[in-house]
Design a protein around this motif. Structure first.
Motif, PDB file in Angstrom:
ATOM      1  N   PHE A 189      -4.181   6.905  -2.351  1.00 20.73           N
ATOM      2  CA  PHE A 189      -3.940   5.674  -1.801  1.00 20.73           C
ATOM      3  C   PHE A 189      -3.638   4.503  -2.535  1.00 20.73           C
ATOM      4  CE2 PHE A 189      -5.822   6.693   2.553  1.00 20.73           C
ATOM      5  CZ  PHE A 189      -4.981   8.099   3.138  1.00 20.73           C
ATOM      6  N   PHE A 232      -7.146   1.856  -6.592  1.00 25.54           N
ATOM      7  CA  PHE A 232      -6.962   3.352  -5.691  1.00 25.54           C
ATOM      8  C   PHE A 232      -8.212   3.487  -4.780  1.00 25.54           C
ATOM      9  CE2 PHE A 232      -5.428   3.230 -10.427  1.00 25.54           C
ATOM     10  CZ  PHE A 232      -4.595   4.440 -10.069  1.00 25.54           C
ATOM     11  N   ILE A 233      -7.520   4.641  -3.537  1.00 22.61           N
ATOM     12  CA  ILE A 233      -8.587   4.806  -3.278  1.00 22.61           C
ATOM     13  C   ILE A 233      -8.721   6.499  -2.995  1.00 22.61           C
ATOM     14  CG2 ILE A 233      -8.653   5.204  -0.188  1.00 22.61           C
ATOM     15  CD1 ILE A 233      -7.719   2.332  -0.318  1.00 22.61           C
ATOM     16  N   LEU A 234      -9.258   6.974  -3.705  1.00 24.62           N
ATOM     17  CA  LEU A 234      -9.320   8.496  -3.742  1.00 24.62           C
ATOM     18  C   LEU A 234     -10.017   9.015  -2.870  1.00 24.62           C
ATOM     19  CD1 LEU A 234     -10.327   7.931  -7.684  1.00 24.62           C
ATOM     20  CD2 LEU A 234      -8.153   7.959  -6.288  1.00 24.62           C
ATOM     21  N   GLY A 287      -9.564  10.816   3.832  1.00 26.58           N
ATOM     22  CA  GLY A 287      -8.531   9.641   2.281  1.00 26.58           C
ATOM     23  C   GLY A 287      -7.645  10.745   2.859  1.00 26.58           C
ATOM     24  N   ASP A 288      -6.575  10.911   1.952  1.00 26.05           N
ATOM     25  CA  ASP A 288      -4.877  11.811   1.757  1.00 26.05           C
ATOM     26  C   ASP A 288      -5.283  11.379   0.311  1.00 26.05           C
ATOM     27  OD1 ASP A 288      -4.260  14.237   2.463  1.00 26.05           O
ATOM     28  OD2 ASP A 288      -2.732  12.429   3.790  1.00 26.05           O
ATOM     29  N   ALA A 339       0.762  -0.858   0.007  1.00 27.64           N
ATOM     30  CA  ALA A 339      -0.231   0.027   0.415  1.00 27.64           C
ATOM     31  C   ALA A 339       1.178   1.210  -0.185  1.00 27.64           C
ATOM     32  CB  ALA A 339      -1.214  -0.232   1.317  1.00 27.64           C
ATOM     33  N   HIS A 340       0.131   2.442  -0.889  1.00 26.00           N
ATOM     34  CA  HIS A 340       0.998   3.063  -0.837  1.00 26.00           C
ATOM     35  C   HIS A 340       0.141   4.687  -0.194  1.00 26.00           C
ATOM     36  CE1 HIS A 340       3.692   0.760  -3.277  1.00 26.00           C
ATOM     37  NE2 HIS A 340       4.764   0.996  -3.205  1.00 26.00           N
ATOM     38  N   VAL A 341       1.235   5.622   0.797  1.00 20.77           N
ATOM     39  CA  VAL A 341       0.270   6.615   1.586  1.00 20.77           C
ATOM     40  C   VAL A 341       1.221   7.393   1.526  1.00 20.77           C
ATOM     41  CG1 VAL A 341      -0.945   4.812   2.387  1.00 20.77           C
ATOM     42  CG2 VAL A 341       0.757   6.081   3.501  1.00 20.77           C
ATOM     43  N   CYS A 364      -2.548   0.585  -4.117  1.00 21.18           N
ATOM     44  CA  CYS A 364      -2.483  -0.537  -3.249  1.00 21.18           C
ATOM     45  C   CYS A 364      -2.038  -1.107  -4.641  1.00 21.18           C
ATOM     46  CB  CYS A 364      -3.041  -1.719  -3.056  1.00 21.18           C
ATOM     47  SG  CYS A 364      -3.808  -0.702  -0.914  1.00 21.18           S
TER      48      CYS A 364
END
Lengths: 352, 352
Positions: free
Chosen positions: B155, B109-111, B151-152, B70-72, B157
């Motif tokens: 993110f 993607f988590i947007l 969220g930010d 996961a990339h944050v 994955c």
């Protein structure tokens, strides 16, 4: 690439536009974001398959399949399940819908600072149980933590890898005129279970999510009929049955005609939908599948589905038609006919 | 399972504890969360390998490898890269560190609602370029959207699948007493590039992230020496070189002795570390690898590494020792010796 060109009201405004909740709701705008941004940028033959997973080339006689899903459901716990088992089952189902046998899962967690470890443990235990029940191990993972207010408890990304013996493809582009449209059971259970909790609705009977891993049901179906009889498998999650059937109609360049009276809905789900002004055709499911199959294999498949615990409520809900407009139409219970369109209007976010 | 039992100050408080930023910082607490919660719950032979990816059984003569991340990272854009290319390179590197050839990538993607589409496009284009440069297609994906404040931005994955010809394993548990410890180049570049931006530090020369896909460097190394000469490959990301070497020492049940003067650090990175009071040994890298190798193959490997653009600065930084304490020790530039411990103290969150 079989998918026809699609015209949206206007192209994505990549200069000044912003992400809104509709982009994640599984309807037209989600599709537009995927097509005009992701598929265009990452363009390759696998992504262009347009299914919920990718069918990969043979490696030494077997085909690999890969599918991934991010899970951001809110609330994290709901009647019948939680984000943990949902993340396992959802990705296993994407692999299974390509008629593949899921073999391995990976998991990435994005945790929000302040998350209760007891909640995390409950979620992780639920994932572990779901993985064991499915017989598919979680083989690798990653964990990141973001500051309070930069996440929402837990987000979980799962990826599944499976294998497939070579043979005729199963995928959204394979529906043919005359095929039967089978549905494995009641629709709307998952979405209404989550929504009832969010809206604090109370019913006489608790509505439970149908979250389940469907790969053994798929295996039973594949075993029941000759190779090539099953053309499409798809789990109608975000956007519900209506959106899933529209996606298939579009991928295959066909229409469909459904019988409203044949679509099974629990009375309490129907009641909740009426109360909330929602159409169950657009409500997310997490343990149901649609199979589009050669008409002469439909009876054998329904029998095989009904013999499986997850297919007991299986029915034939309609047929594939020749239609250059790719309309999904429905003969309604009151004797009319209407077009079942893609999800539009209010987004229904964070059901998976 | 080779990993020895580890004693933490106290067990995770699964009843009343909460996630804090340390759990994501890649040090002891991250390890504790993984061991006491995830590995315990998901327990299986693949997860117990304890590497950044899983080595899977043979399928028709080839072994599968699977890795996920996961990339944050915050900020999303930084000198030398962005979250997009980082997400592609990071996961490719996890596959490569098992000596496997990466074949396919998936992305979720988590947007966050409100994200600028132009930013998303920039990120997606960067992913596409990184995937093309690496020759590894992104074959499937998923997109979710969460409300503003949940969220930010983005993110990401990514999961990678690769294959490996059968042969002696490469992994953190394979270091042997007497082995040479090779490092492919300067340390600290990525973390300091990100930190300089966060802290608005200005230096005469911009410090750029070293984000890069290392699989072709690995392939060149594997081709340069007899099968079995490379025992461990690992990319020192979160927690930096010190944490990576401690992980390996622990997995293999060995110690190490390093030469401080042999560890390459850019002068501007050194200056920034002094200014910020940080030890470059604990700063994240995204385009470097550590190789622990049979001593008689070290010279040939260094030559192969130096001939590759990503290994130009390769050096031997030390040796593996017999040590029941599994200490990583360092002969310092001023003539002393000190133990290089795991990352502890202030967490350094969201560098990947």
């Amino acid at each position: 690439m079989n998918t026809p060109k699609r015209h949206y009201a206007r192209p994505l405004d990549l200069k000044h536009g912003r992400i809104d909740m509709n982009h994640g709701a599984g309807g037209r705008l989600s599709m537009q974001l995927i097509e005009e941004l992701f598929v265009r940028a990452f363009d390759n033959e696998f992504l262009r398959q347009g299914n919920d997973g990718a069918l990969l080339p043979m490696i030494a006689g077997r085909r690999l399949v890969m599918a991934t899903d991010a899970h951001v459901i809110s609330p994290l716990f709901f009647p019948g399940g939680d984000i943990g088992c949902l993340a396992v089952n959802g990705t296993l189902n994407d692999v299974a819908m390509l008629a593949a046998t899921p073999l391995y899962l990976s998991v990435s967690f994005i945790l929000e600072e302040g998350l209760l470890l007891s909640d995390l443990k409950r979620i992780v235990d639920s994932m572990a149980r779901a993985a064991i029940d499915a017989g598919v191990p979680i083989v690798t993972g990653d964990t990141k933590v973001v500051e309070q207010g930069k996440g929402d408890g837990v987000f979980i990304c799962t990826t599944g890898v499976g294998v497939l013996c070579d043979g005729p493809s199963v995928g959204g582009e394979c529906a043919r005129t005359g095929d039967a449209v089978l549905l494995s059971g009641t629709i709307g259970d998952h979405g209404i279970a989550v929504l009832s909790l969010r809206e604090s609705l109370e019913f006489e009977t608790t509505i439970e999510s149908d979250t389940a891993a469907l790969h053994t049901l798929v295996a039973a179906m594949l075993a029941a009929v000759p190779t090539g009889a099953i053309h499409v498998l798809r789990d109608p999650t975000r956007g519900g049955l209506a959106t899933t059937l529209n996606e298939i109609a579009r991928q295959s360049g066909v229409g469909m005609i459904l019988q409203e009276s044949a679509i099974p809905i629990l009375p309490q789900v129907e009641a909740a939908c009426e109360l909330l002004g929602l159409d169950p055709l657009y409500i997310a499911n997490e343990g149901k599948l649609v199979a589009i199959v050669a008409r002469d294999s439909a009876a054998a498949l329904l029998e095989a589905m009904k013999a499986h615990p997850l297919g007991k409520g299986a029915t034939c809900i309609g047929y594939v038609t020749e239609d250059s407009n790719r309309f999904v139409q429905m003969n309604t219970s009151v004797g009319g006919q209407r077009v079942v369109d893609w999800l539009s209007g209010e987004p229904m976010p964070r059901f998976c």
